[in-house]
Design an enzyme around this catalytic site. Structure first.
Site, PDB file in Angstrom:
ATOM      1  N   SER A 142       0.824  -1.209   0.000  1.00 60.07           N
ATOM      2  CA  SER A 142       0.000   0.000   0.000  1.00 60.07           C
ATOM      3  C   SER A 142       0.859   1.261   0.000  1.00 60.07           C
ATOM      4  O   SER A 142       1.951   1.276   0.569  1.00 60.07           O
ATOM      5  CB  SER A 142      -0.873  -0.014   1.252  1.00 60.07           C
ATOM      6  OG  SER A 142      -1.350   1.267   1.545  1.00 60.07           O
ATOM      7  N   TYR A 166      -2.531   5.721  -4.194  1.00 59.97           N
ATOM      8  CA  TYR A 166      -3.580   6.727  -4.064  1.00 59.97           C
ATOM      9  C   TYR A 166      -3.112   7.883  -4.926  1.00 59.97           C
ATOM     10  O   TYR A 166      -2.040   8.431  -4.697  1.00 59.97           O
ATOM     11  CB  TYR A 166      -3.726   7.177  -2.609  1.00 59.97           C
ATOM     12  CG  TYR A 166      -4.468   6.198  -1.740  1.00 59.97           C
ATOM     13  CD1 TYR A 166      -5.777   5.830  -2.034  1.00 59.97           C
ATOM     14  CD2 TYR A 166      -3.875   5.638  -0.613  1.00 59.97           C
ATOM     15  CE1 TYR A 166      -6.466   4.927  -1.240  1.00 59.97           C
ATOM     16  CE2 TYR A 166      -4.564   4.738   0.185  1.00 59.97           C
ATOM     17  CZ  TYR A 166      -5.856   4.391  -0.130  1.00 59.97           C
ATOM     18  OH  TYR A 166      -6.534   3.499   0.653  1.00 59.97           O
ATOM     19  N   THR A 192      -6.148   2.935  -6.612  1.00 63.29           N
ATOM     20  CA  THR A 192      -7.362   2.883  -5.791  1.00 63.29           C
ATOM     21  C   THR A 192      -8.206   4.122  -6.047  1.00 63.29           C
ATOM     22  O   THR A 192      -7.726   5.247  -5.912  1.00 63.29           O
ATOM     23  CB  THR A 192      -6.994   2.776  -4.299  1.00 63.29           C
ATOM     24  OG1 THR A 192      -6.247   1.576  -4.119  1.00 63.29           O
ATOM     25  CG2 THR A 192      -8.231   2.723  -3.415  1.00 63.29           C
ATOM     26  N   ARG A 201     -14.792   5.430  10.080  1.00 59.68           N
ATOM     27  CA  ARG A 201     -14.625   4.197  10.871  1.00 59.68           C
ATOM     28  C   ARG A 201     -14.930   4.534  12.323  1.00 59.68           C
ATOM     29  O   ARG A 201     -14.077   5.056  13.047  1.00 59.68           O
ATOM     30  CB  ARG A 201     -13.197   3.682  10.748  1.00 59.68           C
ATOM     31  CG  ARG A 201     -12.632   3.763   9.359  1.00 59.68           C
ATOM     32  CD  ARG A 201     -12.654   2.459   8.615  1.00 59.68           C
ATOM     33  NE  ARG A 201     -12.280   2.729   7.233  1.00 59.68           N
ATOM     34  CZ  ARG A 201     -11.025   2.981   6.835  1.00 59.68           C
ATOM     35  NH1 ARG A 201     -10.019   2.920   7.700  1.00 59.68           N
ATOM     36  NH2 ARG A 201     -10.756   3.253   5.574  1.00 59.68           N
ATOM     37  N   LYS A 282      -8.696  -0.250  -8.811  1.00 60.78           N
ATOM     38  CA  LYS A 282      -9.217  -0.891  -7.586  1.00 60.78           C
ATOM     39  C   LYS A 282     -10.338  -0.062  -6.971  1.00 60.78           C
ATOM     40  O   LYS A 282     -10.137   1.113  -6.655  1.00 60.78           O
ATOM     41  CB  LYS A 282      -8.076  -1.017  -6.576  1.00 60.78           C
ATOM     42  CG  LYS A 282      -8.491  -1.603  -5.232  1.00 60.78           C
ATOM     43  CD  LYS A 282      -7.289  -1.794  -4.323  1.00 60.78           C
ATOM     44  CE  LYS A 282      -7.627  -2.531  -3.059  1.00 60.78           C
ATOM     45  NZ  LYS A 282      -8.404  -1.773  -2.107  1.00 60.78           N
ATOM     46  N   HIS A 306     -13.626  -1.843  -0.908  1.00 54.61           N
ATOM     47  CA  HIS A 306     -12.568  -1.518   0.042  1.00 54.61           C
ATOM     48  C   HIS A 306     -12.797  -2.247   1.375  1.00 54.61           C
ATOM     49  O   HIS A 306     -12.521  -1.718   2.445  1.00 54.61           O
ATOM     50  CB  HIS A 306     -12.558   0.006   0.273  1.00 54.61           C
ATOM     51  CG  HIS A 306     -11.202   0.590   0.539  1.00 54.61           C
ATOM     52  ND1 HIS A 306     -10.521   1.346  -0.371  1.00 54.61           N
ATOM     53  CD2 HIS A 306     -10.404   0.549   1.638  1.00 54.61           C
ATOM     54  CE1 HIS A 306      -9.372   1.760   0.152  1.00 54.61           C
ATOM     55  NE2 HIS A 306      -9.271   1.277   1.366  1.00 54.61           N
ATOM     56  N   ARG A 309     -14.855  -0.377   4.005  1.00 51.03           N
ATOM     57  CA  ARG A 309     -14.214   0.644   4.843  1.00 51.03           C
ATOM     58  C   ARG A 309     -14.463   2.065   4.354  1.00 51.03           C
ATOM     59  O   ARG A 309     -13.973   3.009   4.926  1.00 51.03           O
ATOM     60  CB  ARG A 309     -12.711   0.374   4.921  1.00 51.03           C
ATOM     61  CG  ARG A 309     -12.407  -0.957   5.579  1.00 51.03           C
ATOM     62  CD  ARG A 309     -10.973  -1.391   5.373  1.00 51.03           C
ATOM     63  NE  ARG A 309     -10.017  -0.633   6.145  1.00 51.03           N
ATOM     64  CZ  ARG A 309      -9.727  -0.843   7.423  1.00 51.03           C
ATOM     65  NH1 ARG A 309     -10.371  -1.790   8.092  1.00 51.03           N
ATOM     66  NH2 ARG A 309      -8.829  -0.119   8.037  1.00 51.03           N
ATOM     67  N   GLY A 339     -14.774  -9.236   1.707  1.00 48.37           N
ATOM     68  CA  GLY A 339     -15.587 -10.240   2.383  1.00 48.37           C
ATOM     69  C   GLY A 339     -15.070 -11.660   2.301  1.00 48.37           C
ATOM     70  O   GLY A 339     -15.693 -12.574   2.841  1.00 48.37           O
ATOM     71  N   MET A 341     -13.500 -14.812   3.312  1.00 48.15           N
ATOM     72  CA  MET A 341     -13.057 -15.405   4.578  1.00 48.15           C
ATOM     73  C   MET A 341     -12.743 -16.889   4.429  1.00 48.15           C
ATOM     74  O   MET A 341     -12.371 -17.543   5.406  1.00 48.15           O
ATOM     75  CB  MET A 341     -14.150 -15.228   5.651  1.00 48.15           C
ATOM     76  CG  MET A 341     -14.271 -13.818   6.178  1.00 48.15           C
ATOM     77  SD  MET A 341     -12.880 -13.359   7.263  1.00 48.15           S
ATOM     78  CE  MET A 341     -13.371 -14.161   8.801  1.00 48.15           C
ATOM     79  N   GLY A 360      -7.783  -9.312   2.154  1.00 48.65           N
ATOM     80  CA  GLY A 360      -7.272  -8.285   3.052  1.00 48.65           C
ATOM     81  C   GLY A 360      -7.228  -8.815   4.480  1.00 48.65           C
ATOM     82  O   GLY A 360      -6.210  -9.347   4.941  1.00 48.65           O
TER      83      GLY A 360
END
Ligand code: FMN
Length: 417
Positions: A142, A166, A192, A201, A282, A306, A309, A339, A341, A360
Site C-alpha cells: 500500500s 492513491y 485505488t 470508521r 481498484k 474496500h 471501509r 468479504g 473469509m 485483506g
C-alpha cells in the site's frame, strides 16, 4: 443378559487390543506453532488475533465504515451461495494455479494492499510479502504501508510485488512513487479510486485510535494481557511510511494528502500512460464504471468496496460480477475482493466470473495471530479449502469452474427497488 462366550460378554481389556488405539501426539512446545496449528479456519485465526492484539489496532483492522453493513452483507452474500457439484470425476489431482496479468500465480488469490500493517503486528509488510513469495502469489504494497518499497523488494527476490497508489493532484509526488516502485521491480500498479475522502470508521473514533498508537491509561490497561504485541512494537523500528520517507506532518495531514477529492478519469488515463507495467483499477462498483475503465485500456478492474471501509451500504462486489463480466467480456481481467473469509468464497467468485481475487483481513488475522507464520497458516487454510471444494465440485482446474456451479439464495440477491 449376555451369556458367557457370546459377543456381548465382558472381559478384561488386553494391551494388544487397546495399545494401537492410543495415539499420543508429540507435544508442540512452541506456543505460536501450537496456536496456529489449532486454527482450522480464518475465523479461528481472527479469534487468536483478537486475543493477542490491543483493541485499537485490532479494531482498525477488523472494523469497517459506519454501521459496517457493506462488509457484513458482502460476507453474507458468500455464505448464501449454494454449490452444485458434479459426481464421479477423477479429481485425484487438482491444479489451483491461474494466469494473472500475464504471469502464473500458484493460487487464485493474492494479498491486498493494507496500510499501517506493522501496527497490527511488527513483522508487517515483510511477513506478508515473504509469505506471498513463498506461496507463489502476488503481494500488494500500500501507499500507506509501513515498510519501504525497496525494502519489500529486497526481502522478496523471487516474489511478485504489486504497488497500490492513491493518486494525488501533485503529479510530481505521484510520479516519484510510481518511479520508485517500477525501479524496484514491482510489475503492477493498483490505482485505488474509491477513496475521494476518508470513510467514517466509528470504532477508530471511539477507540481514540492514533497512528502510531499512544500510551494512555486506557491503552496501558488494555496492554496488560497483550505484552508480546507491545514488546514487539517498542523494540522494532518505529513506524515509517512506504512511500513518504521524509514525511514530517501529522497523520491527519498525511490522510489529507493521500485522499484527493479532485481526481478524475483524466488523471487515471495520465497515470496509465506513465506506468510501464500492468494497471488494475481498484474499487470499481458499477457496470458503467467498469465499462468506462475498460475503454481507458487498463488491464484489470478490481470489483471492491474496500472491504466495507469507505461507503457503507455499498454494492456487494460478488453480486456485480456476472453483469460486469458480461459487459466487459474478455477485454480485460476482472478481479474481486471484499468479504473473502474462506477458500469456498474464492471458488464461488471464480465460478461466477472473476479471474483473480485478493484477500485483506484474512491475511491480517493470520499476521496478528502469529506474524509471518500466521500469514503462512492463513494461506495454507485457504489453499486446503480451495482444493477440497474443487474436488467436491468435480473440477480439477480453475478454468473448469463455471457459473453453473454456484447459485445464490434469493434472500440477498439483487433486485430492482
Ligand atoms: C486494515 C486495512 C487497511 C487497508 N488499507 C488499504 C490501503 O492502504 N489501500 C487500499 O487500496 N486498500 C486498503 N484496504 C482495502 C484492501 O485492499 C481490500 O480492498 C479489502 O481489505 C478487501 O476486503 P477483505 O478485508 O474483506 O478481504 C485496507 C483494508 C484493511 C482491512
Amino acid at each position: 443378559m449376555a451369556t458367557p462366550g457370546s459377543s456381548q460378554a465382558r472381559r478384561v481389556p488386553r494391551p494388544h487390543d487397546f495399545l494401537p488405539l492410543l495415539k499420543f501426539k508429540r507435544p508442540v512446545l512452541d506456543p505460536t506453532t501450537r496456536r496456529l496449528e489449532r486454527a482450522l479456519t480464518i475465523a479461528d485465526l481472527r479469534v487468536i488475533a483478537k486475543r493477542r492484539t490491543p483493541k485499537a489496532p485490532f479494531d482498525y483492522t477488523d472494523g469497517a465504515a459506519e454501521a459496517e453493513l457493506s462488509l457484513s452483507r458482502a460476507r453474507q452474500a458468500f455464505e448464501d451461495i449454494t454449490f452444485h457439484p458434479a459426481i464421479l470425476r477423477d479429481v485425484s489431482a487438482v491444479d489451483t494455479s491461474v494466469q494473472v496479468l500475464g504471469k502464473r500465480s500458484a493460487l487464485p488469490f493474492g494479498i491486498a494492499p493494507t496500510g499501517f500493517t506493522r501496527m497490527m503486528q511488527s513483522e508487517g509488510e515483510i511477513a506478508g510479502a515473504t509469505a506471498a513469495a513463498a506461496a507463489g502469489i502476488p503481494y500488494s504494497l500500500s501507499t500507506m504501508g509501513t515498510t519501504g518499497i525497496e525494502e519489500v523488494a529486497a526481502a522478496t527476490p523471487q516474489g511478485r510485488n504489486w504497488f497500490q497508489l492513491y493518486m494525488w493532484k501533485d503529479r510530481d509526488r505521484s510520479m516519484a512513487l510510481v518511479d520508485r516502485a517500477a525501479a524496484a521491480g514491482f510489475d503492477t500498479l493498483l490505482v485505488t479510486v474509491d477513496v475521494p475522502v476518508a470513510g467514517a470508521r466509528l470504532r477508530d473514533v471511539r477507540n481514540g485510535m492514533t497512528i502510531p498508537p499512544t500510551l494512555t491509561p486506557r491503552t496501558v490497561l488494555n496492554t496488560i494481557p497483550r505484552p508480546a504485541w507491545w514488546i514487539n512494537f517498542l523494540t522494532t523500528e518505529p513506524l515509517a511510511f512506504a512511500s513518504l520517507d521524509k514525511w514530517s506532518g501529522t497523520v491527519a495531514e498525511l490522510l489529507d494528502t493521500m485522499f484527493d477529492p479532485t481526481v478524475t478519469f483524466e488523471d487515471l488515463a495520465w497515470i496509465r500512460d506513465q506506468w510501464p507495467g500492468t494497471v488494475v483499477v481498484k474499487g470499481v462498483q458499477s457496470v458503467e464504471d467498469a465499462v468506462k475503465v475498460a475503454e481507458l485500456g487498463v488491464d484489470a478492474v478490481l470489483l471492491s468496496n474496500h472491504g466495507g471501509r469507505q461507503l457503507d451500504r455499498a454494492p456487494i462486489p460478488f453480486h456485480l460480477l456476472p453483469q460486469v463480466r458480461a459487459a466487459v467480456g474478455d477485454q480485460l481481467e476482472v478481479h474481486l475482493d471484499t468479504g473473502i473469509m474462506s477458500g469456498q468464497d474464492i471458488v464461488a467468485a471464480l465460478a461466477v466470473g472473476a479471474d483473480f481475487t485478493l484477500i485483506g483481513r484474512a491475511y491480517l488475522y493470520g499476521l496478528m495471530a502469529g506474524g509471518r507464520r500466521g500469514v503462512d497458516r492463513a494461506i495454507e487454510i485457504l489453499t486446503g479449502e480451495i482444493e477440497r471444494t474443487m474436488r467436491l465440485l468435480g473440477v480439477t482446474s480453475i478454468a473448469e469452474l463455471e457459473p453453473r456451479h454456484v447459485t445464490q439464495l434469493q434472500r440477498l440477491a439483487p433486485r430492482s427497488v
